[in-house]
Design a protein around this motif. Structure first.
Motif, PDB file in Angstrom:
ATOM      1  N   TYR A   1      46.981  31.802  40.411  1.00 34.98           N
ATOM      2  CA  TYR A   1      45.540  31.789  40.139  1.00 34.98           C
ATOM      3  C   TYR A   1      44.809  32.767  41.060  1.00 34.98           C
ATOM      4  CZ  TYR A   1      46.306  27.498  37.427  1.00 34.98           C
ATOM      5  OH  TYR A   1      46.726  26.586  36.506  1.00 34.98           O
ATOM      6  N   LEU A   2      45.248  32.848  42.316  1.00 32.68           N
ATOM      7  CA  LEU A   2      44.603  33.745  43.271  1.00 32.68           C
ATOM      8  C   LEU A   2      44.812  35.200  42.886  1.00 32.68           C
ATOM      9  CD1 LEU A   2      43.045  34.069  45.897  1.00 32.68           C
ATOM     10  CD2 LEU A   2      45.223  33.953  47.131  1.00 32.68           C
ATOM     11  N   GLU A   3      46.020  35.530  42.498  1.00 37.61           N
ATOM     12  CA  GLU A   3      46.306  36.909  42.089  1.00 37.61           C
ATOM     13  C   GLU A   3      45.513  37.274  40.840  1.00 37.61           C
ATOM     14  OE1 GLU A   3      47.893  40.631  42.507  1.00 37.61           O
ATOM     15  OE2 GLU A   3      48.034  38.937  43.882  1.00 37.61           O
ATOM     16  N   LYS A   4      45.419  36.323  39.932  1.00 40.26           N
ATOM     17  CA  LYS A   4      44.647  36.550  38.707  1.00 40.26           C
ATOM     18  C   LYS A   4      43.179  36.792  39.035  1.00 40.26           C
ATOM     19  CE  LYS A   4      43.901  34.467  34.141  1.00 40.26           C
ATOM     20  NZ  LYS A   4      44.174  33.277  33.292  1.00 40.26           N
ATOM     21  N   ALA A   5      42.634  35.999  39.955  1.00 41.62           N
ATOM     22  CA  ALA A   5      41.225  36.167  40.352  1.00 41.62           C
ATOM     23  C   ALA A   5      41.011  37.500  41.051  1.00 41.62           C
ATOM     24  CB  ALA A   5      40.809  35.012  41.264  1.00 41.62           C
ATOM     25  N   LYS A   6      41.959  37.885  41.900  1.00 42.34           N
ATOM     26  CA  LYS A   6      41.851  39.173  42.600  1.00 42.34           C
ATOM     27  C   LYS A   6      41.893  40.328  41.613  1.00 42.34           C
ATOM     28  CE  LYS A   6      44.465  39.591  46.258  1.00 42.34           C
ATOM     29  NZ  LYS A   6      45.690  39.441  47.101  1.00 42.34           N
ATOM     30  N   ASN A   7      42.711  40.211  40.580  1.00 43.99           N
ATOM     31  CA  ASN A   7      42.757  41.256  39.546  1.00 43.99           C
ATOM     32  C   ASN A   7      41.423  41.347  38.803  1.00 43.99           C
ATOM     33  OD1 ASN A   7      45.401  41.920  40.171  1.00 43.99           O
ATOM     34  ND2 ASN A   7      46.287  40.580  38.608  1.00 43.99           N
ATOM     35  N   GLU A   8      40.824  40.191  38.547  1.00 47.17           N
ATOM     36  CA  GLU A   8      39.511  40.188  37.898  1.00 47.17           C
ATOM     37  C   GLU A   8      38.474  40.886  38.780  1.00 47.17           C
ATOM     38  OE1 GLU A   8      38.504  39.323  34.986  1.00 47.17           O
ATOM     39  OE2 GLU A   8      40.226  38.254  34.171  1.00 47.17           O
ATOM     40  N   ILE A   9      38.528  40.606  40.073  1.00 47.90           N
ATOM     41  CA  ILE A   9      37.582  41.242  41.009  1.00 47.90           C
ATOM     42  C   ILE A   9      37.808  42.745  41.051  1.00 47.90           C
ATOM     43  CG2 ILE A   9      36.975  41.443  43.449  1.00 47.90           C
ATOM     44  CD1 ILE A   9      37.419  38.431  43.684  1.00 47.90           C
ATOM     45  N   ASP A  10      39.079  43.153  41.057  1.00 44.25           N
ATOM     46  CA  ASP A  10      39.380  44.594  41.030  1.00 44.25           C
ATOM     47  C   ASP A  10      38.805  45.232  39.769  1.00 44.25           C
ATOM     48  OD1 ASP A  10      40.686  44.406  43.429  1.00 44.25           O
ATOM     49  OD2 ASP A  10      42.694  44.291  42.561  1.00 44.25           O
ATOM     50  N   GLY A  11      38.958  44.539  38.639  1.00 44.47           N
ATOM     51  CA  GLY A  11      38.416  45.047  37.380  1.00 44.47           C
ATOM     52  C   GLY A  11      36.898  45.132  37.408  1.00 44.47           C
ATOM     53  N   ILE A  12      36.259  44.131  38.012  1.00 41.50           N
ATOM     54  CA  ILE A  12      34.796  44.138  38.113  1.00 41.50           C
ATOM     55  C   ILE A  12      34.327  45.266  39.021  1.00 41.50           C
ATOM     56  CG2 ILE A  12      32.846  42.833  39.062  1.00 41.50           C
ATOM     57  CD1 ILE A  12      34.307  40.290  38.029  1.00 41.50           C
ATOM     58  N   ASN A  13      35.029  45.464  40.129  1.00 43.81           N
ATOM     59  CA  ASN A  13      34.665  46.573  41.024  1.00 43.81           C
ATOM     60  C   ASN A  13      34.807  47.915  40.318  1.00 43.81           C
ATOM     61  OD1 ASN A  13      34.078  44.861  43.150  1.00 43.81           O
ATOM     62  ND2 ASN A  13      36.142  44.952  43.997  1.00 43.81           N
ATOM     63  N   GLN A  14      35.864  48.057  39.507  1.00 40.41           N
ATOM     64  CA  GLN A  14      36.042  49.298  38.758  1.00 40.41           C
ATOM     65  C   GLN A  14      34.946  49.451  37.709  1.00 40.41           C
ATOM     66  OE1 GLN A  14      38.378  51.759  39.423  1.00 40.41           O
ATOM     67  NE2 GLN A  14      37.036  52.858  38.023  1.00 40.41           N
ATOM     68  N   GLU A  15      34.542  48.338  37.111  1.00 34.92           N
ATOM     69  CA  GLU A  15      33.455  48.376  36.127  1.00 34.92           C
ATOM     70  C   GLU A  15      32.169  48.866  36.778  1.00 34.92           C
ATOM     71  OE1 GLU A  15      31.162  45.283  33.045  1.00 34.92           O
ATOM     72  OE2 GLU A  15      32.932  44.645  34.178  1.00 34.92           O
ATOM     73  N   LYS A  16      31.917  48.437  38.008  1.00 40.59           N
ATOM     74  CA  LYS A  16      30.721  48.886  38.732  1.00 40.59           C
ATOM     75  C   LYS A  16      30.789  50.383  39.035  1.00 40.59           C
ATOM     76  CE  LYS A  16      29.322  46.068  42.047  1.00 40.59           C
ATOM     77  NZ  LYS A  16      29.387  45.129  43.198  1.00 40.59           N
ATOM     78  N   VAL A  17      31.989  50.835  39.422  1.00 41.63           N
ATOM     79  CA  VAL A  17      32.169  52.273  39.682  1.00 41.63           C
ATOM     80  C   VAL A  17      31.933  53.079  38.412  1.00 41.63           C
ATOM     81  CG1 VAL A  17      33.870  54.042  40.297  1.00 41.63           C
ATOM     82  CG2 VAL A  17      33.721  51.941  41.639  1.00 41.63           C
ATOM     83  N   ASN A  18      32.477  52.575  37.292  1.00 41.92           N
ATOM     84  CA  ASN A  18      32.314  53.280  36.013  1.00 41.92           C
ATOM     85  C   ASN A  18      30.845  53.324  35.585  1.00 41.92           C
ATOM     86  OD1 ASN A  18      35.072  53.624  35.911  1.00 41.92           O
ATOM     87  ND2 ASN A  18      35.431  51.887  34.543  1.00 41.92           N
ATOM     88  N   LEU A  19      30.131  52.214  35.812  1.00 46.48           N
ATOM     89  CA  LEU A  19      28.706  52.185  35.481  1.00 46.48           C
ATOM     90  C   LEU A  19      27.939  53.216  36.308  1.00 46.48           C
ATOM     91  CD1 LEU A  19      27.663  48.425  35.121  1.00 46.48           C
ATOM     92  CD2 LEU A  19      27.360  50.251  33.437  1.00 46.48           C
ATOM     93  N   GLN A  20      28.225  53.245  37.587  1.00 50.63           N
ATOM     94  CA  GLN A  20      27.544  54.208  38.455  1.00 50.63           C
ATOM     95  C   GLN A  20      27.860  55.638  38.033  1.00 50.63           C
ATOM     96  OE1 GLN A  20      29.095  52.721  42.200  1.00 50.63           O
ATOM     97  NE2 GLN A  20      27.096  51.908  42.759  1.00 50.63           N
ATOM     98  N   ARG A  21      29.142  55.869  37.734  1.00 48.17           N
ATOM     99  CA  ARG A  21      29.540  57.225  37.328  1.00 48.17           C
ATOM    100  C   ARG A  21      28.865  57.615  36.013  1.00 48.17           C
ATOM    101  NH1 ARG A  21      34.696  56.443  37.077  1.00 48.17           N
ATOM    102  NH2 ARG A  21      35.150  57.129  39.197  1.00 48.17           N
ATOM    103  N   GLU A  22      28.829  56.675  35.067  1.00 48.22           N
ATOM    104  CA  GLU A  22      28.240  56.943  33.755  1.00 48.22           C
ATOM    105  C   GLU A  22      26.749  57.275  33.870  1.00 48.22           C
ATOM    106  OE1 GLU A  22      27.030  54.310  29.825  1.00 48.22           O
ATOM    107  OE2 GLU A  22      28.776  53.722  31.016  1.00 48.22           O
ATOM    108  N   LEU A  23      26.013  56.457  34.625  1.00 52.20           N
ATOM    109  CA  LEU A  23      24.572  56.678  34.733  1.00 52.20           C
ATOM    110  C   LEU A  23      24.249  57.864  35.629  1.00 52.20           C
ATOM    111  CD1 LEU A  23      23.328  52.987  34.876  1.00 52.20           C
ATOM    112  CD2 LEU A  23      23.261  54.575  32.961  1.00 52.20           C
ATOM    113  N   MET A  24      25.076  58.119  36.624  1.00 52.19           N
ATOM    114  CA  MET A  24      24.850  59.307  37.452  1.00 52.19           C
ATOM    115  C   MET A  24      25.107  60.589  36.652  1.00 52.19           C
ATOM    116  SD  MET A  24      23.633  58.350  40.292  1.00 52.19           S
ATOM    117  CE  MET A  24      22.849  57.039  39.329  1.00 52.19           C
ATOM    118  N   THR A  25      26.090  60.519  35.756  1.00 53.54           N
ATOM    119  CA  THR A  25      26.353  61.663  34.878  1.00 53.54           C
ATOM    120  C   THR A  25      25.160  61.895  33.957  1.00 53.54           C
ATOM    121  OG1 THR A  25      28.729  61.279  34.933  1.00 53.54           O
ATOM    122  CG2 THR A  25      27.887  62.584  33.103  1.00 53.54           C
ATOM    123  N   GLU A  26      24.626  60.795  33.422  1.00 53.58           N
ATOM    124  CA  GLU A  26      23.444  60.893  32.560  1.00 53.58           C
ATOM    125  C   GLU A  26      22.270  61.492  33.325  1.00 53.58           C
ATOM    126  OE1 GLU A  26      20.237  57.911  30.384  1.00 53.58           O
ATOM    127  OE2 GLU A  26      22.281  57.206  30.772  1.00 53.58           O
TER     128      GLU A  26
END
Length: 366
Positions: free
Chosen positions: A295-320
């Protein structure tokens, strides 16, 4: 405030200096042009930042749920691992007590050895006390080794799902219950046992495990006869039934102080049963520990995915934002060029049309 981007263009999109008031200087127009450009860039940045903040807020809420899940899982894992290690230490102490019994047997069997059971009995009782210390001395809560009522609860997902793990009482504890309701209970010191009357009141009758407590007999149902006193002439005999708790072992006196074959055999039998209980507990802990790590590893993977989602959002809007800045920069540069061309046209008119008869017209242009 005049919008230079539109003020310098006529209906066909071409520059017309006649759209500009004659008392506006070139420097004023350039300054206004720069201000308009900066305002447009700032507005674009504000719009992008507002959208980024709104999207980030949604992602952050999701991220907090998994951060809380990770924190709670780590706390549960800490309790579980701490408890398992203490169970393993109890298992090692039981092994040590079995070794004491076997050494006593070896010494008893050796014709060249002056067998003295007391030293082995005291070592056995020391092991008994160390088990209680391993159970009671802990920094985690709940203490899973001395209760089977209060479970450890741990989350299984970020939506509030949870599961429970119940411990087992592994204490080395027992009492002696007489037919009349009197009860003998272990003292907190771990070196003696005290008699309580039928109403539960403490009496002054105390038997020390080091001396003054002798087992007379014991049957398969744990009915015992024992004597309390410094010697046979002054001792008092009691009859009671042993009530075992936890892992079911007792002090050496209940095994004839390891002085007899039957006593040592009973000790090894109880220790073996206690060790089986401890081993089973270790297995249970390991199974749940594996689940918690999953369960802990699964949660950590979710957090990693969320952090990447935040990076992608920043990159997308900064590109715009970058693209908008580029477009505005191009518009700004084009308008600057148009402005320069407009003033060049006015300068040419000024050189071609003489002052005097056409002065009024010239003044209109200038």
């Amino acid at each position: 405030m005049v919008d230079i981007f539109s003020a310098l263009k006529n209906g066909q999109g071409a520059v017309s200096i006649f759209n500009v008031s004659k008392n506006v200087s070139r420097n004023q127009l350039a300054a206004q042009l720069q201000t308009d450009f900066q305002n447009k860039v700032q507005n674009a940045e504000t719009q992008v930042q507002d959208r980024l903040n709104a999207k980030m807020a949604i992602v952050d809420r999701k991220g907090k749920a998994f951060s809380d899940l990770t924190k709670n899982l780590r706390e549960a894992l800490d309790v579980l691992q701490n408890s398992r290690k203490r169970v393993e230490s109890i298992e090692r102490r039981l092994d040590s007590m079995m070794l004491d019994v076997n050494r006593a047997q070896k010494s008893f069997d050796d014709p060249d050895t002056d067998f003295q059971a007391e030293g082995y009995a005291r070592a056995f009782d020391s092991g008994f006390r160390s088990i209680d210390l391993a159970i009671s001395e802990t920094r985690v809560s709940p203490n899973l080794l001395n209760n089977s009522t209060y479970p450890m609860e741990y989350p299984t997902n970020s939506n509030g799902g949870y599961s429970s793990f119940f411990g087992v009482d592994l204490s080395a504890n027992y009492s002696l219950e007489e037919a009349g309701g009197e009860v003998w209970k272990l003292e907190s010191s771990g070196s003696s046992i005290r008699r309580y009357d039928a109403d539960g009141n403490e009496t002054n009758v105390v038997a020390s495990f080091v001396s003054g407590l002798t087992l007379n007999s014991i049957d398969a149902s744990d009915n015992v006869s024992f004597s309390v006193g410094s010697d046979a002439s002054s001792s008092t005999t009691y009859n009671a039934t042993i009530k075992r708790a936890g892992i079911g072992i007792m002090h050496a006196w209940a095994y004839d102080d390891l002085a007899t074959d039957s006593g040592r055999a009973r000790a090894l039998e109880d220790l073996s049963s206690a060790k089986s209980i401890a081993q089973l507990e270790v297995t249970r802990y390991e199974v749940v520990e594996t689940s918690l790590k999953f369960y802990l590893e699964k949660a950590k993977n979710e957090i990693d995915g969320i952090n990447q989602e935040k990076v992608n959002l920043q990159r997308e809007l900064m590109t715009e934002l970058y693209d908008k800045r580029q477009k505005l920069q191009q518009q700004f540069q084009a308008t600057q060029s148009n402005l320069a061309q407009a003033f060049l046209v006015r300068s040419n008119y000024a050189s071609l049309i003489p002052s005097g008869s056409m002065g009024d017209f010239f003044n209109l242009l200038t």
